[in-house]
Design an enzyme around this catalytic site. Structure first.
Site, PDB file in Angstrom:
ATOM      1  N   HIS A 156       0.731  -1.205   0.020  1.00  0.00           N
ATOM      2  CA  HIS A 156      -0.003   0.035   0.116  1.00  0.00           C
ATOM      3  C   HIS A 156       0.945   1.346  -0.028  1.00  0.00           C
ATOM      4  CE1 HIS A 156      -3.684   2.207   1.781  1.00  0.00           C
ATOM      5  NE2 HIS A 156      -3.331   2.705   0.825  1.00  0.00           N
TER       6      HIS A 156
ATOM      7  N   GLU B  73       0.882   8.035  -3.464  1.00  0.00           N
ATOM      8  CA  GLU B  73       1.689   7.655  -2.402  1.00  0.00           C
ATOM      9  C   GLU B  73       2.776   8.526  -2.284  1.00  0.00           C
ATOM     10  OE1 GLU B  73       1.010   5.330   0.145  1.00  0.00           O
ATOM     11  OE2 GLU B  73      -0.951   5.351  -0.700  1.00  0.00           O
TER      12      GLU B  73
ATOM     13  N   HIS C  24       3.126  10.642   0.933  1.00  0.00           N
ATOM     14  CA  HIS C  24       4.043   9.985   1.885  1.00  0.00           C
ATOM     15  C   HIS C  24       5.552  10.038   1.527  1.00  0.00           C
ATOM     16  CE1 HIS C  24       0.424   8.478   3.896  1.00  0.00           C
ATOM     17  NE2 HIS C  24       0.174   8.064   2.695  1.00  0.00           N
TER      18      HIS C  24
END
Ligand SMILES: *[C@@H]1O[C@H](CO)[C@@H](O)[C@H](O)[C@H]1NC(C)=O
Ligand SMILES: *[C@@H]1O[C@H](CO)[C@@H](O)[C@H](O)[C@H]1NC(C)=O
Ligand SMILES: *[C@@H]1O[C@H](CO)[C@@H](O)[C@H](O)[C@H]1NC(C)=O
Ligand SMILES: *[C@@H]1O[C@H](CO)[C@@H](O)[C@H](O)[C@H]1NC(C)=O
Ligand SMILES: *[C@@H]1O[C@H](CO)[C@@H](O)[C@H](O)[C@H]1NC(C)=O
Ligand SMILES: *[C@@H]1O[C@H](CO)[C@@H](O)[C@H](O)[C@H]1NC(C)=O
Length: 282
Positions: free
Chosen positions: A68, A120, A124
């Site tokens: 993920h 992502e 992040h």
């Protein structure tokens, strides 16, 4: 009178801006990296639950957990997120590893190819980029690929006899991962509102800034006060590690069309053997 209040207001505003910008700045600090793997079938179930016509894309090699994301986190808090707007997502940089990403960092939600990776990275990756080892897309995504092979949950759970198409308790799953890593993970479930059935969803393992495994204990999320086990799964009852979609959601996994590349499966097999040997001798 009027002057006084304007000045106070001004001072309060200046103070507010000062405190807020300091906070914003400080909020980009983080303590550890959470490496989150999810079980594609449960991801698909959640996706289809939000809208019936959603379809899923499964990784070409069956029965593996996929990435993920790698999420920098401050202990006890969510995030930080979106740390550096100047680090734009550039898909060209992923071209050399794109096929591996499709296999191991699959966007289960049927959408455009780069959607998950872009998300992502922006949310992040731009925070993880504070580390030299993760300061480019190729490094961030390359690290995810390295870890998903090294810590593939299908293998780790399999070593303890935990297989899809069965029911388990949180303790069983958590202990299996803890035993293999020697560090404490976090185990996440999701409830299907259509049936109230609980499904195994994600497993988080944690790394320090040297990319060394560490306990996930301090990360935000529910833990059992009695055992300290970090999980939102039911503690007393069992939940499902699914091998097929429930009938409410359509066809079983085997009949869902998915592309077959296959060229990585020998690598996966080799890794299974290596991990098994490591486990036997550890
Ligand atoms: C933090 O904020 C200060 C002042 O606003 C600024 O000079 C500095 O570059 C910021 N640091 C980071 C890491 O954003
Ligand atoms: C954001 O990224 C740019 C481009 O790589 C870099 O020059 C800058 O120092 C980064 N800013 C912060 C606050 O890390
Ligand atoms: C994306 O990366 C490629 C290869 O590193 C580079 O040639 C290109 O200029 C970059 N594109 C953008 C928009 O930054
Ligand atoms: C998503 O699924 C729909 C319906 O199955 C399909 O028509 C569409 O082409 C798919 N989109 C992508 C990007 O795969
Ligand atoms: C699921 O649980 C809720 C609340 O406990 C209940 O109202 C609902 O009827 C249940 N649904 C099913 C399908 O069992
Ligand atoms: C990382 O490694 C260096 C050198 O081995 C060590 O000094 C440092 O404390 C380590 N940092 C963490 C967060 O473990």
């Amino acid at each position: 009178m009027c002057n006084f209040s304007s000045i106070s207001l001004l001072l309060i505003s200046v103070g507010y801006i000062y405190i807020c910008s300091a906070k914003q700045n400080k909020s980009h600090d983080w303590d550890i990296l959470i490496f989150t793997q999810h079980w594609p079938l449960t991801v698909c179930l959640q996706w289809k639950e939000t809208q019936a016509q959603h379809s899923c894309i499964f990784p070409p090699v069956k029965n593996i957990w996929t990435v993920h994301g790698i999420w920098p986190t401050k202990l006890g808090k969510w995030g930080p997120e979106y740390c550096n707007v100047s680090l734009h997502f550039n898909k060209t940089q992923l071209e050399p590893i794109e096929q591996e990403l499709e296999q191991y960092w699959t966007d289960i939600h049927n959408g455009s190819t780069y959607k998950l990776w872009k998300h992502e990275w922006t949310k992040h990756g731009t925070c993880a980029a504070a580390l030299h080892d993760l300061d480019m897309e190729s490094k961030y995504f390359g690290q995810g690929l390295k870890w998903i092979n090294q810590y593939q949950m299908a293998n780790i759970l399999g070593m303890s006899g935990i297989q899809p198409n069965n029911r388990y308790t949180a303790e069983t799953v958590w202990n299996a991962v803890q035993k293999w890593l020697g560090k404490n993970p976090a185990v996440q479930c999701t409830v299907d509102p259509k049936t109230n059935e609980t499904y195994l969803f994600q497993i988080k393992i944690c790394f320090d800034k040297n990319l060394t495994l560490t306990d996930c204990d301090g990360i935000k999320g529910t833990s059992d006060p009695a055992t300290g086990i970090k999980t939102n799964c039911p503690l007393k009852e069992t939940f499902v590690y699914p091998s097929i979609l429930p009938p409410e959601y359509g066809k079983p996994l085997d009949t869902i069309e998915r592309p077959v590349y296959g060229q990585h499966s020998w690598l996966l097999e080799a890794l299974h053997v290596i991990q098994f040997l490591q486990w036997m001798t550890s």
